[in-house]
Design an enzyme around this catalytic site. Structure first.
Site, short mmCIF file in Angstrom:
data_model
loop_
_atom_site.label_atom_id
_atom_site.label_comp_id
_atom_site.label_asym_id
_atom_site.label_seq_id
_atom_site.Cartn_x
_atom_site.Cartn_y
_atom_site.Cartn_z
N ASP A 157 0.82 -1.22 0.00
CA ASP A 157 0.00 0.00 0.00
C ASP A 157 0.85 1.27 0.00
O ASP A 157 1.95 1.29 0.56
CB ASP A 157 -0.89 0.04 1.25
CG ASP A 157 -1.99 -0.99 1.23
OD1 ASP A 157 -1.94 -1.90 0.37
OD2 ASP A 157 -2.89 -0.91 2.08
N HIS A 313 3.57 -2.37 3.19
CA HIS A 313 3.59 -1.00 2.67
C HIS A 313 4.88 -0.68 1.93
O HIS A 313 5.96 -1.12 2.34
CB HIS A 313 3.43 0.01 3.82
CG HIS A 313 2.14 -0.10 4.56
ND1 HIS A 313 1.94 -1.02 5.58
CD2 HIS A 313 0.96 0.57 4.43
CE1 HIS A 313 0.71 -0.90 6.05
NE2 HIS A 313 0.09 0.06 5.36
#
Length: 412
Positions: A157, A313
């Site tokens: 992400d 992430h």
């Protein structure tokens, strides 16, 4: 004046009027001028398009994109762009009014909000990790795991990010991409609109290598704290910049921080997106997280028997380095054929759930949008149209020839 001159003059005048009537010179010139002066939108394939973009595509280029400062929420005139207002018409038509009436939460900071409604009834994910496991009235079930055997739904992400040290990408989206390539693996990258605007070439590289690109909103703001229009804007501006970059509209979206309830869920579904959550967290954004703690968490998952979707992430060098280290660890375990990890498939979420990566694939020329944040507006200069109008211009020249003939005739 001699009779023969009068006769000749009448002949020339009659011919001239007949030519004007035949050619329609006035209309042709007026039409030509209006075309040359009227700005029209043109899509990336060089074809004229309506404001709604290519047929079948809900994507269009807005008048301007929001700021890349993620501390700013989308507001003001940005909410009045047809990109947003047309999508709102769809939402208001499809989503039950009772869901749209759920009040927004109150934003505090970062991921922190105060939820102002019934969190359990509205399946607000931050409370007890609520997931919609079946379709409901106005929304679809969430996608949160890989249903197969020995499957790791790898997701990253917040990118695409770039961190170049001495001419080499280090601890960023490209570094993760390089490690995935060594594993011959694909993943899902949930991209923010603001980072895509800044690093379009990286998103294009990920897409062209066969990774799935998903939507992660423009400003990474908790979606439940936004109005319905702002939620739509976060999604559509991100969709637009992704489409302008890779020519595809993602079928998946992931809410930042998992901040979603039935109102936001229904809006996302109405606009054609699967809502993607996760069932395992690498812990890479936890306070005190280190490469060692994240690798330990992931190794424990690898040594289990269940399939899973893990939240990781590529937000910054710290989290990206953790993601790179996890992939290096898996590669080492595979090389040594050590237990369960050697059998794990690393897959995009859509692949393990048998979903398409994209809801629409257009035919556009992929050009950098970093230096072109505004829509492509051009003056029409179609060869076919110019040839048609040249017919009128030739008529104009013919008319002047006739007039000159009349004048010469009279003078002589």
């Amino acid at each position: 004046m001699a009779l023969w001159r009068i006769t000749l003059t009448v002949f020339f005048l009659s011919s001239c009027l007949a030519e004007i009537s035949k050619r329609g010179i006035g209309d042709e010139v007026e039409d030509w001028l209006s075309v040359k002066e009227k700005p029209l939108r043109i899509n990336k394939a060089g074809k004229l398009s309506s404001l709604a973009g290519d047929p079948g595509s809900p994507s269009r280029t807005p008048v301007q994109y929001p700021s890349t400062d993620q501390s700013l929420v989308i507001s003001g005139s940005l909410l009045q762009d047809p990109l947003v207002t047309d999508a709102m018409k769809i939402v208001n038509t499809v989503v039950p009014a009772s869901l749209l009436a759920i009040p927004p939460s109150s934003f505090v900071s970062g991921s922190d909000v105060v939820y102002n409604s019934n969190a359990v009834a509205n399946c607000y994910w931050p409370v007890n990790a609520c997931l919609q496991r079946t379709d409901g009235i106005g929304f679809k079930k969430d996608v949160f795991t890989c249903p197969g055997t020995n499957q790791w739904g790898a997701t990253y992400d917040d990118g695409p990010t770039s961190n170049i040290v001495n001419g080499t990408h280090v601890a960023d989206s490209v570094a993760i991409f390089d490690e995935l390539k060594k594993l011959n693996a694909k993943a899902t990258f949930f991209a923010t609109g603001s980072h895509t605007f800044q690093n379009p070439e990286i998103l294009r590289q990920l897409d062209e290598a066969g990774h799935q690109i998903g939507i992660h909103t423009w400003s990474h703001h908790p979606l439940t704290s936004l109005t319905n229009e702002q939620v739509v804007a976060e999604l559509k501006y991100t969709e637009s910049i992704i489409y302008q970059t890779i020519g595809k509209i993602p079928s998946y979206m992931r809410p930042p921080y998992g901040d979603i309830d039935n109102r936001v869920r229904a809006i996302c579904n109405a606009l054609g997106y699967y809502v993607a959550i996760w069932d395992s967290d690498s812990g890479d954004t936890y306070d005190g997280a280190t490469v060692a703690t994240v690798v330990q968490t992931m190794t424990r998952l690898f040594n289990g028997n269940a399939s899973f979707v893990v939240l990781e992430h590529d937000s910054n060098p710290t989290t990206s380095l953790m993601s790179v280290s996890v992939l290096q660890t898996l590669r080492g375990l595979r090389a040594n054929q050590t237990g369960q990890p050697s059998r794990f498939q690393v897959l995009p979420m859509a692949t393990c759930n048998n979903h398409p990566f994209y809801s629409y694939i257009g035919n556009i020329t992929k050009t950098s949008v970093k230096n072109s944040p505004t829509p492509t507006v051009v003056f029409l200069d179609s060869t076919k149209k110019v040839q048609s109008n040249a017919f009128g211009l030739n008529a104009s020249r013919s008319v002047w020839v006739y007039f000159m003939g009349i004048i010469i005739t009279i003078l002589t």
